[in-house]
Design an enzyme around this catalytic site. Structure first.
Site, PDB file in Angstrom:
ATOM      1  N   HIS A 101      -8.950   2.559   0.677  1.00  0.00           N
ATOM      2  CA  HIS A 101      -7.830   2.189   1.558  1.00  0.00           C
ATOM      3  C   HIS A 101      -6.820   3.328   1.686  1.00  0.00           C
ATOM      4  O   HIS A 101      -6.508   4.027   0.729  1.00  0.00           O
ATOM      5  CB  HIS A 101      -7.178   0.862   1.151  1.00  0.00           C
ATOM      6  CG  HIS A 101      -6.433   0.816  -0.137  1.00  0.00           C
ATOM      7  ND1 HIS A 101      -5.097   1.102  -0.213  1.00  0.00           N
ATOM      8  CD2 HIS A 101      -6.808   0.488  -1.384  1.00  0.00           C
ATOM      9  CE1 HIS A 101      -4.685   0.941  -1.464  1.00  0.00           C
ATOM     10  NE2 HIS A 101      -5.708   0.580  -2.198  1.00  0.00           N
ATOM     11  N   ASP A 149      -3.005   5.363  -5.624  1.00  0.00           N
ATOM     12  CA  ASP A 149      -3.626   4.113  -5.179  1.00  0.00           C
ATOM     13  C   ASP A 149      -3.372   4.024  -3.674  1.00  0.00           C
ATOM     14  O   ASP A 149      -2.293   3.641  -3.275  1.00  0.00           O
ATOM     15  CB  ASP A 149      -3.005   2.942  -5.943  1.00  0.00           C
ATOM     16  CG  ASP A 149      -3.426   1.590  -5.403  1.00  0.00           C
ATOM     17  OD1 ASP A 149      -4.397   1.534  -4.631  1.00  0.00           O
ATOM     18  OD2 ASP A 149      -2.764   0.583  -5.742  1.00  0.00           O
ATOM     19  N   GLU A 163      -4.718  -2.801   2.734  1.00  0.00           N
ATOM     20  CA  GLU A 163      -5.253  -3.378   1.481  1.00  0.00           C
ATOM     21  C   GLU A 163      -4.145  -4.013   0.670  1.00  0.00           C
ATOM     22  O   GLU A 163      -4.303  -5.081   0.090  1.00  0.00           O
ATOM     23  CB  GLU A 163      -5.961  -2.286   0.670  1.00  0.00           C
ATOM     24  CG  GLU A 163      -6.772  -2.819  -0.513  1.00  0.00           C
ATOM     25  CD  GLU A 163      -6.001  -2.944  -1.829  1.00  0.00           C
ATOM     26  OE1 GLU A 163      -6.556  -3.520  -2.777  1.00  0.00           O
ATOM     27  OE2 GLU A 163      -4.838  -2.501  -1.921  1.00  0.00           O
TER      28      GLU A 163
HETATM   29 CO    CO Z   1      -5.495   0.078  -4.255  1.00  0.00          CO
END
Ligand code: CO
Length: 348
Positions: free
Chosen positions: A61, A175, A207
């Site tokens: 993502h 992330d 996401e």
């Molecule tokens: Co993530």
């Protein structure tokens, strides 16, 4: 460009969920030499494909956690609303970047009241997100509007990606820019090989808001096999017992057995273990059952898809700044390359 330089480009790019345009263009540029086509679907997912036959899907993502401007006060201060999961104890006093209407970046800060004018009680209290304000250095609502900042403008805490010391990097949005980089490296390293299937890499939007982009993309792509690539919770830090550390830095890629969005079928877990052992790649398990990933949405689309998750351990995700080990990143790339070379064994 070396691995760290690519990580820096990806991490520093703006991509608050729902506003992924900038990071998408960076990824498109890095992916284009190694695929036949790159398309953007109606939600903003970037779908890159190569080859023919049954479909193997990788997913990472693009979006990151952030905020939207919720209100502009008469005196020019901004109120904000979260996009994705933040720990509100960590937000005071950080540097943020707002993306204005014309795409320009505006540097500003989340204001904090100095301790001098707080009572003992007030100092102990966490300031709820509702009460936070962002200071853009403007005197009025009109001045803020003149800067191209309005209700809905996206912003996030911004620390530039840096080498902490040899082999460790810090920055925002690992992330899931770490996962995006793994996908890009796997595309590059297998570019000269004729894989006996169609490889489709989805760089997903949304996401952090509930696996939104991956759900729509998985329906469109209709994969037979899918692997989600993540930057996941590394928690090998003081005060956390080993049994509660979902992953650890420096121990190699994390293979998910189960998280809150999927129980990975043992066939997939064993397949990934076999590759790691055969290639001499260190690996660890991501302890169940923390967090969710795009695999949770992908495996439930259409008639269901055999799906797994491989992650780069990242400390301090969903906080102002994260940390990862470049050796974990490299080892994760090797595991995913091994997966692509053997994925045909999972088809049919
Ligand atoms: Co993530």
């Amino acid at each position: 460009m070396d691995l760290f330089a690519k990580l820096k480009r990806l991490s520093d790019a703006f991509g608050v969920a729902g506003h992924e345009d900038e990071v998408r263009e960076v990824i498109r540029e890095l992916a284009a030499p190694y695929v036949d086509s790159c398309e953007v679907d109606p939600l903003g997912n970037l779908i890159c494909s190569r080859g023919d036959g049954p479909v193997v899907m990788l997913d990472a993502h693009m979006d990151e956690v952030g905020f939207l401007v919720r209100w502009v006060e008469k005196d020019g201060f901004l109120r904000i609303s979260p996009v994705g999961g933040w720990d509100e104890r960590l937000l005071l006093g950080h540097r943020v970047v707002i993306r204005a209407r014309d795409g320009r970046k505006v540097n500003c800060i989340i204001g904090a009241t100095p301790p001098h004018i707080l009572s003992q009680e007030e100092r102990k209290r966490t300031v709820p997100l509702d009460e936070l304000f962002v200071d853009v250095g403007a005197k009025s609502h009109e001045e803020v509007e003149g800067m191209g900042i309005t209700i809905g403008s996206p912003l996030t805490i911004h620390y530039p990606c840096e080498l902490l010391r040899q082999g460790y990097a810090t920055g925002k949005a690992f992330d899931d820019r770490a996962g995006c980089l793994v996908a890009l490296e796997a595309l590059r390293l297998t570019a000269g090989e004729r894989l006996p299937y169609r490889l489709v890499v989805n760089f997903a939007v949304g996401e952090e808001l509930g696996l939104r982009g991956a759900k729509a993309a998985a329906y469109r792509i209709a994969p037979q096999v899918a692997l989600a690539l993540e930057g996941t919770v590394g928690a090998d830090v003081p005060g956390i017992p080993e049994a509660k550390q979902p992953t650890r830095i420096g121990k190699g890629p994390a293979i998910t057995v189960a998280d809150r969005s999927i129980v990975v079928r043992p066939r997939m877990v064993e397949f990934l273990e076999d590759i790691a052992r055969a290639e001499g790649i260190p690996f660890q398990y991501k302890l169940p059952a923390y967090g969710g990933t795009d695999a949770g949405a992908i495996h439930l689309e259409r008639g269901g898809t055999l799906a797994g998750v491989v992650s780069v351990p990242c400390r301090y995700i969903h906080s102002p700044v994260s940390l990862l080990s470049l050796s974990d990143l490299e080892a994760t790339v090797r595991l995913v390359v091994g997966f692509l070379r053997r994925a045909v064994e999972l088809l049919g």
